[in-house]
Every structure is written in C-alpha cells, then in structure tokens.
Design a protein around this motif. Structure first.
Motif, PDB file in Angstrom:
ATOM      1  N   THR A 157      31.977  36.312  25.056  1.00  0.00           N
ATOM      2  CA  THR A 157      32.102  36.553  26.493  1.00  0.00           C
ATOM      3  C   THR A 157      31.540  37.929  26.829  1.00  0.00           C
ATOM      4  OG1 THR A 157      34.056  35.147  26.708  1.00  0.00           O
ATOM      5  CG2 THR A 157      33.704  36.794  28.433  1.00  0.00           C
ATOM      6  N   LEU A 158      30.619  37.944  27.780  1.00  0.00           N
ATOM      7  CA  LEU A 158      30.004  39.194  28.230  1.00  0.00           C
ATOM      8  C   LEU A 158      30.493  39.518  29.633  1.00  0.00           C
ATOM      9  CD1 LEU A 158      27.819  41.481  28.078  1.00  0.00           C
ATOM     10  CD2 LEU A 158      26.265  39.839  29.176  1.00  0.00           C
ATOM     11  N   GLY A 159      30.989  40.730  29.819  1.00  0.00           N
ATOM     12  CA  GLY A 159      31.334  41.207  31.151  1.00  0.00           C
ATOM     13  C   GLY A 159      30.206  42.065  31.691  1.00  0.00           C
ATOM     14  N   VAL A 160      29.720  41.743  32.875  1.00  0.00           N
ATOM     15  CA  VAL A 160      28.638  42.494  33.508  1.00  0.00           C
ATOM     16  C   VAL A 160      29.207  43.213  34.722  1.00  0.00           C
ATOM     17  CG1 VAL A 160      26.409  42.359  34.685  1.00  0.00           C
ATOM     18  CG2 VAL A 160      26.855  40.931  32.689  1.00  0.00           C
ATOM     19  N   ILE A 161      29.091  44.525  34.726  1.00  0.00           N
ATOM     20  CA  ILE A 161      29.575  45.334  35.845  1.00  0.00           C
ATOM     21  C   ILE A 161      28.367  45.882  36.580  1.00  0.00           C
ATOM     22  CG2 ILE A 161      30.954  47.328  36.521  1.00  0.00           C
ATOM     23  CD1 ILE A 161      32.623  46.941  34.008  1.00  0.00           C
ATOM     24  N   GLY A 162      28.130  45.356  37.777  1.00  0.00           N
ATOM     25  CA  GLY A 162      26.933  45.678  38.548  1.00  0.00           C
ATOM     26  C   GLY A 162      26.043  44.458  38.606  1.00  0.00           C
ATOM     27  N   SER A 163      25.833  43.928  39.817  1.00  0.00           N
ATOM     28  CA  SER A 163      25.157  42.626  39.933  1.00  0.00           C
ATOM     29  C   SER A 163      23.853  42.711  40.710  1.00  0.00           C
ATOM     30  CB  SER A 163      26.090  41.611  40.605  1.00  0.00           C
ATOM     31  OG  SER A 163      26.513  42.106  41.872  1.00  0.00           O
ATOM     32  N   GLY A 164      23.106  43.807  40.530  1.00  0.00           N
ATOM     33  CA  GLY A 164      21.779  43.879  41.112  1.00  0.00           C
ATOM     34  C   GLY A 164      20.759  43.213  40.204  1.00  0.00           C
TER      35      GLY A 164
ATOM     36  N   VAL B 157      29.249  34.513  30.737  1.00  0.00           N
ATOM     37  CA  VAL B 157      29.106  35.757  31.510  1.00  0.00           C
ATOM     38  C   VAL B 157      30.157  35.820  32.606  1.00  0.00           C
ATOM     39  CG1 VAL B 157      27.607  37.116  33.015  1.00  0.00           C
ATOM     40  CG2 VAL B 157      26.654  35.965  31.002  1.00  0.00           C
ATOM     41  N   LEU B 158      30.858  36.934  32.661  1.00  0.00           N
ATOM     42  CA  LEU B 158      31.795  37.220  33.744  1.00  0.00           C
ATOM     43  C   LEU B 158      31.231  38.367  34.573  1.00  0.00           C
ATOM     44  CD1 LEU B 158      35.204  37.211  31.790  1.00  0.00           C
ATOM     45  CD2 LEU B 158      34.108  35.298  32.997  1.00  0.00           C
ATOM     46  N   LYS B 159      30.998  38.127  35.852  1.00  0.00           N
ATOM     47  CA  LYS B 159      30.532  39.187  36.752  1.00  0.00           C
ATOM     48  C   LYS B 159      31.748  39.878  37.359  1.00  0.00           C
ATOM     49  CE  LYS B 159      27.171  38.215  39.560  1.00  0.00           C
ATOM     50  NZ  LYS B 159      26.271  37.511  40.521  1.00  0.00           N
ATOM     51  N   ALA B 160      31.843  41.164  37.154  1.00  0.00           N
ATOM     52  CA  ALA B 160      33.041  41.893  37.560  1.00  0.00           C
ATOM     53  C   ALA B 160      33.044  42.187  39.051  1.00  0.00           C
ATOM     54  CB  ALA B 160      33.153  43.199  36.780  1.00  0.00           C
ATOM     55  N   GLU B 161      34.188  41.951  39.675  1.00  0.00           N
ATOM     56  CA  GLU B 161      34.415  42.402  41.041  1.00  0.00           C
ATOM     57  C   GLU B 161      34.577  43.920  41.025  1.00  0.00           C
ATOM     58  OE1 GLU B 161      34.114  42.706  44.260  1.00  0.00           O
ATOM     59  OE2 GLU B 161      34.778  40.619  44.486  1.00  0.00           O
ATOM     60  N   ARG B 162      34.425  44.549  42.176  1.00  0.00           N
ATOM     61  CA  ARG B 162      34.595  45.998  42.249  1.00  0.00           C
ATOM     62  C   ARG B 162      36.001  46.386  41.795  1.00  0.00           C
ATOM     63  NH1 ARG B 162      31.712  44.721  46.928  1.00  0.00           N
ATOM     64  NH2 ARG B 162      29.620  45.640  46.995  1.00  0.00           N
ATOM     65  N   LYS B 163      36.078  47.499  41.117  1.00  0.00           N
ATOM     66  CA  LYS B 163      37.356  47.993  40.622  1.00  0.00           C
ATOM     67  C   LYS B 163      38.294  48.278  41.784  1.00  0.00           C
ATOM     68  CE  LYS B 163      39.120  51.596  37.493  1.00  0.00           C
ATOM     69  NZ  LYS B 163      38.709  52.775  36.676  1.00  0.00           N
ATOM     70  N   GLY B 164      39.503  47.735  41.729  1.00  0.00           N
ATOM     71  CA  GLY B 164      40.493  47.966  42.766  1.00  0.00           C
ATOM     72  C   GLY B 164      40.331  47.119  44.008  1.00  0.00           C
ATOM     73  N   ALA B 165      39.374  46.180  44.005  1.00  0.00           N
ATOM     74  CA  ALA B 165      39.151  45.336  45.187  1.00  0.00           C
ATOM     75  C   ALA B 165      40.375  44.474  45.468  1.00  0.00           C
ATOM     76  CB  ALA B 165      37.924  44.461  44.980  1.00  0.00           C
ATOM     77  N   ALA B 166      40.698  44.319  46.756  1.00  0.00           N
ATOM     78  CA  ALA B 166      41.876  43.536  47.145  1.00  0.00           C
ATOM     79  C   ALA B 166      41.636  42.048  46.969  1.00  0.00           C
ATOM     80  CB  ALA B 166      42.256  43.853  48.584  1.00  0.00           C
ATOM     81  N   THR B 167      40.393  41.615  47.116  1.00  0.00           N
ATOM     82  CA  THR B 167      40.057  40.201  46.965  1.00  0.00           C
ATOM     83  C   THR B 167      38.895  40.065  45.987  1.00  0.00           C
ATOM     84  OG1 THR B 167      38.534  40.267  48.856  1.00  0.00           O
ATOM     85  CG2 THR B 167      40.825  39.636  49.303  1.00  0.00           C
ATOM     86  N   VAL B 168      38.772  38.884  45.425  1.00  0.00           N
ATOM     87  CA  VAL B 168      37.701  38.603  44.469  1.00  0.00           C
ATOM     88  C   VAL B 168      36.727  37.618  45.101  1.00  0.00           C
ATOM     89  CG1 VAL B 168      37.141  37.670  42.198  1.00  0.00           C
ATOM     90  CG2 VAL B 168      39.228  39.014  42.516  1.00  0.00           C
ATOM     91  N   ARG B 169      35.477  38.000  45.179  1.00  0.00           N
ATOM     92  CA  ARG B 169      34.463  37.149  45.790  1.00  0.00           C
ATOM     93  C   ARG B 169      34.159  35.933  44.923  1.00  0.00           C
ATOM     94  NH1 ARG B 169      29.983  41.658  46.060  1.00  0.00           N
ATOM     95  NH2 ARG B 169      31.236  42.353  44.258  1.00  0.00           N
ATOM     96  N   PRO B 170      33.735  34.838  45.540  1.00  0.00           N
ATOM     97  CA  PRO B 170      33.339  33.664  44.750  1.00  0.00           C
ATOM     98  C   PRO B 170      32.240  34.042  43.750  1.00  0.00           C
ATOM     99  CG  PRO B 170      33.494  33.091  47.075  1.00  0.00           C
ATOM    100  CD  PRO B 170      33.642  34.583  46.990  1.00  0.00           C
ATOM    101  N   GLY B 171      32.390  33.560  42.522  1.00  0.00           N
ATOM    102  CA  GLY B 171      31.409  33.868  41.489  1.00  0.00           C
ATOM    103  C   GLY B 171      31.709  35.136  40.720  1.00  0.00           C
ATOM    104  N   TYR B 172      32.734  35.879  41.127  1.00  0.00           N
ATOM    105  CA  TYR B 172      33.112  37.117  40.457  1.00  0.00           C
ATOM    106  C   TYR B 172      34.482  36.954  39.797  1.00  0.00           C
ATOM    107  CZ  TYR B 172      29.245  39.495  42.775  1.00  0.00           C
ATOM    108  OH  TYR B 172      27.999  39.873  43.191  1.00  0.00           O
TER     109      TYR B 172
END
Length: 318
Positions: free
Chosen positions: A147-154, A171-186
């Motif tokens: 499992t690869l975590g990717v932080i930054g989705s540009g 692959v897990l695309k990380a949501e922003r640290k401390g975000a209140a909600t998690v976007r679809p796909g993250y």
C-alpha cells in the motif's frame, strides 16, 4: 525595451533561447543575496530560481515588472508584496511530470530491495566468501501488493501513483491533514499514515505543510514503512526523521530534498551515522534534472516571458 537579468544561469543545463522581442539580456552564473540590488538595478524582468525575493528587496526595485521563476516552487518570493506592486510572478508547470515520479520510484525500489546494502556487501567481499551462489543477508520485499500513501495530488503525485499502480500497489491519496471532511477518492490523512507500507510526498511547502511529517506521524507509521520525499525538505521534521532512522522505528527513507539547500553540515540527516545507514538514501535535489526535463523547463521559461511581454501573462502565481 525590457532589461532581463538571469540571476542563476548555472541552475539549469539546457539551451535557453532569447525572447522574441526587443530586449537587453544579462546573465550571471550565480548570484548571492548581497548582489541582488546591484544586479537588478533597472531590470524589468528577473529570472530567478531559489534566490529570496523579499518584500524589502522588491520595495527597492521600482523598475521591476515581472519575476520569472525557473522552477515550480515559489516559496522564495514574497507573493503578497508582488501583488501589491502589480508585479507578475510566473512559474514553471508540468515539465517534471515524468522525471520526478521516476526518481521517487527509483528511491522506493532501491529501498524495498535493499540495493544499497547488497552493493556494500559485494564491495566488502561477502559474495566471494559465500558458500552458495547467492546470500540473503538483507531482506527483500516486492512492491506488488503493498500500500502506497501519496500526499499531494498534483501532476507529480498523480504521476507517481500511476507508476505504483502499474506495479500492483494499492494507492491511497491522502486528504489534507486535519480536514473536517474527506473528499471522494481520498483517504483521511491519519489513516494513510497508519495504513501505508510506503508514503511519498508531492505537495508544496507552505506554512500549513511545514513539518507535515513530524515525530507523531513517524511514530504512527508502520515500523517497516518507507518515506519518500522528492518535494520539499521542510515538509519533514529532519531531526525527528534522523531519530527514527537511528532507532529503527521506520523502515527507511529516500530523500532528494533538505530544508536548506545547499545544506549545512549540521543538518541532522547529514550526520555520518545517518548517511551510513543502508536504509537511508539522500540525493542532491536532482529528481527534476533529467536532460529532457531541463530543456522543457528552459523552453517554458521563455514562453512565460514572451507571454508577459505580449500582455498575456501565463502560469501566474501573482
């Protein structure tokens, strides 16, 4: 007529064509901050890579109309001061979408297969003394099924994710640290930190992302996890990482960047015992520097300047 000063010509090795409009061109192999005022006197377009353009400096340059950044990152330029003065700031985009992901993958592969340790063992004569055709001194793991975590989705994070998926990684695309909600796909940031066998950083350095990975995040990672950073050094607390590598509480790290570049000898990751670790690879900020990428950067740099001169600025960050 525009006066253009290229302040850090040595920072790329590529053919840099001259802009297709009337101008005066001056270039310097390298420039130190103390030389900026003199070299920028009367300059309307400054080409810069890593030199600091502070609000104080900008305030002393009444003729300056554009800062053409010969890189993607612009944290060395006071963008607010530029906006207040109406100075256009343009950066380079997309030129490294192949070369940086490939470098990140090379670091990940080298660490996963313990190439540094095996090379050192062969140099020490271990193979020659072996009782059979090979030896298994250092563990090897496949990337397939990890499992690869990717932080930054540009472009760069997405490019690396595609390479990893082609090798059979999840692959897990990380949501922003401390975000209140998690976007679809993250996936929630904390979940990515805890669940990943490898984590790769591809985000910009901002006040919010400085020390994005610190002692708490390193402690939350799997003890076998690998950390890859081809983005910006300040994203990681380097002292905390050095401590984790020494203690063996993280599987390894592959870095191409440090907080200060060129680094000082007292950087924690340059300590001799850390550099000697086979599970730590440090390269000197060259992930972006393939010959095709540098030429693409040079071409886009002049495209940005020509667009500005036409009154159609592009790739603006300010």
């Amino acid at each position: 007529m525009h006066r253009i000063a290229y302040l850090e010509r040595e920072s790329i090795r590529a053919d840099v064509r001259r802009p297709a409009f009337a101008h005066e061109w001056v270039e310097y192999s390298r420039t130190v901050p103390a030389e900026l005022d003199a070299r920028l006197a009367g300059v309307t377009i400054a080409i810069v890579n890593k030199l600091p353009f502070t609000a104080e400096l900008i305030g002393r340059l009444p003729d300056l109309k554009m800062i053409a950044v010969a890189a993607t990152g612009t944290n060395n330029v006071d963008l607010a001061a530029c906006q207040a003065r109406g100075i256009v700031v343009s950066n380079i985009r997309g030129y490294a979408r192949q070369t940086v992901p490939e470098h990140a993958l090379a670091l990940l592969m080298a660490l996963s297969r313990n190439l540094v340790a095996y090379r050192a063992s062969v140099q020490d004569g271990r193979w020659q003394r072996s009782d059979q055709f090979c030896f298994f001194d250092h563990p090897i793991r496949d990337l397939h099924g990890q499992t690869l975590g990717v932080i930054g989705s540009g472009d760069l994070g997405d490019g690396f994710a595609r390479l990893a998926e082609a090798l059979g990684m999840t692959v897990l695309k990380a949501e922003r640290k401390g975000a209140a909600t998690v976007r679809p796909g993250y996936t929630a940031f904390d979940r990515v930190i805890a669940a990943s066998d490898a984590i790769s950083l591809h985000c910009p350095l901002t006040p919010e992302t400085r020390h994005l990975i610190g002692a708490a995040e390193l402690a939350a990672m799997k003890p076998t996890a690998l950390l890859i950073n081809t983005a910006r050094g300040g994203l990681v607390d380097e002292a905390a990482l050095a401590a984790a590598l020494r203690a063996g509480t993280i599987g390894g790290a592959g870095f191409d960047v440090l907080t200060e570049e060129p680094p000082k000898d007292d950087n924690p990751l340059l300590a001799p015992d850390v550099l000697a670790l086979p599970n730590f690879i440090l390269t000197p900020h060259v992930a972006w520097a393939s010959a095709p990428a540098m030429q693409a950067l040079a071409d886009q740099l002049i495209d940005n300047i020509e667009a500005f001169a036409r009154g159609e600025p592009r790739n603006r960050v300010a």
